[in-house]
Write a protein that holds these residues in place. Structure first.
Motif, PDB file in Angstrom:
ATOM      1  N   TRP A   1       1.029  -1.255   0.066  1.00 37.97           N
ATOM      2  CA  TRP A   1       0.117   0.036  -0.026  1.00 37.97           C
ATOM      3  C   TRP A   1       0.820   1.219  -0.040  1.00 37.97           C
ATOM      4  O   TRP A   1       0.515   2.419  -0.637  1.00 37.97           O
ATOM      5  CB  TRP A   1      -1.006  -0.067   1.096  1.00 37.97           C
ATOM      6  CG  TRP A   1      -1.680   1.018   1.162  1.00 37.97           C
ATOM      7  CD1 TRP A   1      -1.773   2.217   2.210  1.00 37.97           C
ATOM      8  CD2 TRP A   1      -2.659   1.649  -0.033  1.00 37.97           C
ATOM      9  NE1 TRP A   1      -2.799   3.306   1.832  1.00 37.97           N
ATOM     10  CE2 TRP A   1      -3.456   2.827   0.622  1.00 37.97           C
ATOM     11  CE3 TRP A   1      -3.200   0.967  -1.052  1.00 37.97           C
ATOM     12  CZ2 TRP A   1      -4.414   3.534  -0.013  1.00 37.97           C
ATOM     13  CZ3 TRP A   1      -3.989   1.769  -1.679  1.00 37.97           C
ATOM     14  CH2 TRP A   1      -4.709   3.014  -1.294  1.00 37.97           C
ATOM     15  N   LYS A   2       2.110   1.237   0.818  1.00 35.04           N
ATOM     16  CA  LYS A   2       2.949   2.234   1.054  1.00 35.04           C
ATOM     17  C   LYS A   2       3.339   2.456  -0.671  1.00 35.04           C
ATOM     18  O   LYS A   2       3.745   3.726  -1.016  1.00 35.04           O
ATOM     19  CB  LYS A   2       4.106   1.929   1.734  1.00 35.04           C
ATOM     20  CG  LYS A   2       4.980   2.961   1.833  1.00 35.04           C
ATOM     21  CD  LYS A   2       4.778   3.923   2.815  1.00 35.04           C
ATOM     22  CE  LYS A   2       5.772   5.065   2.827  1.00 35.04           C
ATOM     23  NZ  LYS A   2       5.349   6.627   2.987  1.00 35.04           N
TER      24      LYS A   2
ATOM     25  N   GLN B   1       1.042   4.378  -2.690  1.00 38.95           N
ATOM     26  CA  GLN B   1       1.061   5.782  -2.751  1.00 38.95           C
ATOM     27  C   GLN B   1       2.322   6.402  -3.066  1.00 38.95           C
ATOM     28  O   GLN B   1       2.172   7.383  -3.687  1.00 38.95           O
ATOM     29  CB  GLN B   1       1.117   6.100  -1.065  1.00 38.95           C
ATOM     30  CG  GLN B   1      -0.249   5.721  -0.585  1.00 38.95           C
ATOM     31  CD  GLN B   1      -0.435   5.611   1.105  1.00 38.95           C
ATOM     32  OE1 GLN B   1       0.559   5.264   1.732  1.00 38.95           O
ATOM     33  NE2 GLN B   1      -1.465   6.186   1.622  1.00 38.95           N
TER      34      GLN B   1
ATOM     35  N   HIS C   1       2.744   9.517  -6.034  1.00 39.05           N
ATOM     36  CA  HIS C   1       3.113  10.630  -5.624  1.00 39.05           C
ATOM     37  C   HIS C   1       3.114  11.736  -6.641  1.00 39.05           C
ATOM     38  O   HIS C   1       3.779  11.517  -7.621  1.00 39.05           O
ATOM     39  CB  HIS C   1       4.565  10.446  -4.962  1.00 39.05           C
ATOM     40  CG  HIS C   1       4.994  11.483  -4.151  1.00 39.05           C
ATOM     41  ND1 HIS C   1       5.263  12.900  -4.479  1.00 39.05           N
ATOM     42  CD2 HIS C   1       4.800  11.539  -2.664  1.00 39.05           C
ATOM     43  CE1 HIS C   1       5.566  13.611  -3.384  1.00 39.05           C
ATOM     44  NE2 HIS C   1       5.392  13.025  -2.205  1.00 39.05           N
TER      45      HIS C   1
END
Lengths: 319, 280
Positions: free
Chosen positions: A55-56, A59, A63
């Protein structure tokens, strides 16, 4: 975090060695050496799985400051000359194409293009191409093939645009045609998944001889949010879906879909476009040189077999 | 002393006299009439009153298209090993098992060889009731093998699509099947072996965006939903209601995306005629 950096440096060092070897003349001994180094890399890449959650990475891949296709063009290519239009309906700014020099050689560059501020985002349609975008890409690639120039493709899209016009003008047909033609274009194709590899809209310019993928890029059949709302009937479960779908570079290397992972600067590619390009540049170069070592007939056979082998996850049931 | 006395035993309908009609009737989506299901069989699931085309399962489809309803099935036992170990509200393995039991198939496509108008033909028929006809690694592999068989034996290929697209539970692997099949179709194209794609209700997503749109001829049954994105996704994106008839066969025909819309009753003869022209 320290371990991640150490692994990154090791990976980079090996890649540089491969680049050096691959630019030399083709002979059995060098090829064997390259193969051995690639094996070494495979082992290292697996370590990256634990560093950051899926999930990181989603993101990071989204960005707003992440380098987009034209940023890579700026840092890695010279004399970039953009070409426009599909010669049938229109011009699509969500997908850029143009020729440029890469290590003193002409290549065709293409990729999805997202915007950074609101005006740009709207102009680029958030990096979601319409059929004319894919048809422009195919036209550019055929042009490259005609003059025997290699193709370098950058993938970064939430997906192909789902709208009324897209359907009317044959979004599905445009993507399908690209898949079929890219499988047989008689020039080397190197693909890099740089950010979001959003389903068919990504795949439509992602068929090639080498598939690279940035450390924090993702490549998926459906967005984690989309998957969550279908299966869990709850868009909030996107984090779970991201994990379950196995969309990160280490996962996809394991599954045999991606060839190489490109390490990112600590913190992610958005922290320094220059640094990111400095890492990616040599890897692109060596991937291109490796593809070029093969005569065209062999290259096309290898490309076919590469995709032919993907997804051998079945068994013969009894009875 | 009461005027009426309750019988000792309550009256009860004997169970054997009940007639079970559940599932024997169907409401037509076209004309809203109630139809006795058996009446649909001779017309291959087409409403006799309004010509609405109901979905046809894969086996019936093969019987419709191949001479004497005869065919040899290839790779029938191929089944997915659940490469991602995918679990949402229910494990994918369980979804697979219940689909397998319900359809008596191992995955969402039957690839078969038989004769069409006396000539050999390779027909792949997708089964929508198997997890929405979705394409995972088994569908990808079976269709690719069928294409490779077509090339080797120079046998014309017909693929009848009915699918919601790539199978989410196999993640990026299912996405890549689009490229794998399309690469095989490029070889079929180079070998100049004919391929006709038949799109039936519904054909969307990764199936439309790969082999279903790559035929030498792309034809569809009347009224089929065909598209890249599903109607709901489009409505959510553009925040508008979609016009009536959007993404139906007739709409695609009008926009130049199909060679023809062919009613089921004429499908086989259309294919035979087309293969006559396409086979050199």
């Amino acid at each position: 975090m320290l371990d991640a950096e150490k692994a990154r440096h090791e990976l980079e060092a090996i890649e540089l060695k491969i680049e050096e070897l691959a630019s030399g003349p083709a002979d059995g001994a060098t090829d064997a050496q390259i193969k051995q180094l690639r094996e070494q890399i495979r082992g290292l890449q697996a370590d990256f799985a634990g560093f950051t959650s899926a999930w990181k990475r989603v993101q990071l891949a989204r960005h707003p400051q992440r380098p987009h296709t034209l940023d890579y063009v700026k840092h890695l290519f010279q004399e970039f000359t953009e070409i426009h239009g599909d010669r049938a309906f229109g011009e699509d700014p969500a997908l850029v194409a143009g020729f440029a020099r890469f290590h003193d050689e002409w290549v065709m560059v293409l990729g999805h293009q997202k915007g950074r501020d609101t005006t740009q985002k709207l102009h680029r349609n958030f990096g979601m191409p319409k059929p004319e975008g894919y048809r422009k890409a195919l036209r550019a690639m055929r042009l490259a093939a005609k003059f025997r120039r290699p193709i370098i493709s950058f993938v970064d899209t939430p997906g192909a645009y789902p709208g009324i016009g897209s359907e009317e003008r044959g979004q599905a047909e445009a993507i399908a045609k690209n898949l079929m033609e890219m499988a047989r274009l008689p020039v080397p194709i190197v693909v890099t998944i740089t950010g979001e590899g959003g389903s068919g809209g990504a795949l439509a310019i992602a068929v090639g001889d080498r598939i690279l993928m940035l450390e924090n890029a993702v490549y998926s059949v459906i967005s984690p949010e989309g998957c969550a709302s279908i299966t869990w009937r709850d868009g909030q479960k996107a984090e779970l879906a991201a994990e379950a779908l196995k969309i990160t570079a280490p996962d996809l290397i394991q599954l045999g879909i991606v060839d190489q992972m490109v390490p990112e600067p600590p913190g992610g590619a958005h922290t320094s476009h220059e640094e990111m390009a400095r890492i990616l540049g040599p890897m692109l170069h060596s991937a291109l040189n490796e593809a070029r070592r093969l005569p065209i007939a062999e290259l096309l056979e290898a490309r076919y077999q590469k995709f032919r082998r993907m997804g051998q996850f079945f068994r013969e049931a009894a009875g | 002393m009461t005027w009426f006395r309750r019988e000792k035993q309550r009256l009860r309908a004997s169970e054997s006299s009940q007639i079970l009609t559940e599932g024997l009737w169907i409401k037509c989506d076209g004309c809203r009439q109630i139809i006795w299901k058996k009446d649909l069989e001779p017309s291959w699931n087409v409403c006799g009153k309004c010509n609405h085309h109901f979905r046809l399962d894969a086996r019936t489809r093969l019987r419709l298209l191949l001479d004497d309803e005869q065919y040899t099935e290839h790779d029938a036992g191929l089944e997915s090993t659940d490469p991602l170990n995918f679990v949402d509200l229910k494990p994918y393995r369980e979804r697979l098992e219940s689909a397998q039991q319900a359809t008596e198939m191992h995955d969402a496509v039957i690839t078969a060889e038989g004769k069409m108008g006396g000539r050999p033909a390779m027909v792949c028929a997708m089964e929508y009731s198997f997890i929405g006809g979705s394409m995972g690694c088994v569908v990808g592999e079976k269709i690719t093998r069928a294409i490779e068989r077509s090339i080797a034996g120079r046998v014309p290929l017909v693929i009848v699509s009915a699918s919601g697209g790539a199978r989410m539970m196999e993640g990026t692997i299912s996405l890549i099947q689009m490229a794998k099949i399309s690469a095989a179709l490029a070889r079929l194209d180079e070998a100049r072996v004919p391929f006709i794609s038949v799109l039936t209700d519904p054909t969307t997503g990764g199936v439309t965006a790969s082999f279903a749109m790559l035929g030498d001829l792309n034809i569809a049954e009347p009224g089929a939903l065909i598209g890249f994105a599903g109607p709901r996704v489009i409505e959510q994106t553009i925040r508008q209601k979609l016009p009536a008839g959007f993404q139906r066969s007739e709409f695609l025909l009008e926009h130049g995306m199909l060679d023809a819309v062919v009613p089921r009753s004429e499908l086989k003869s259309f294919l035979i005629r087309s293969l006559g022209f396409l086979s050199s």
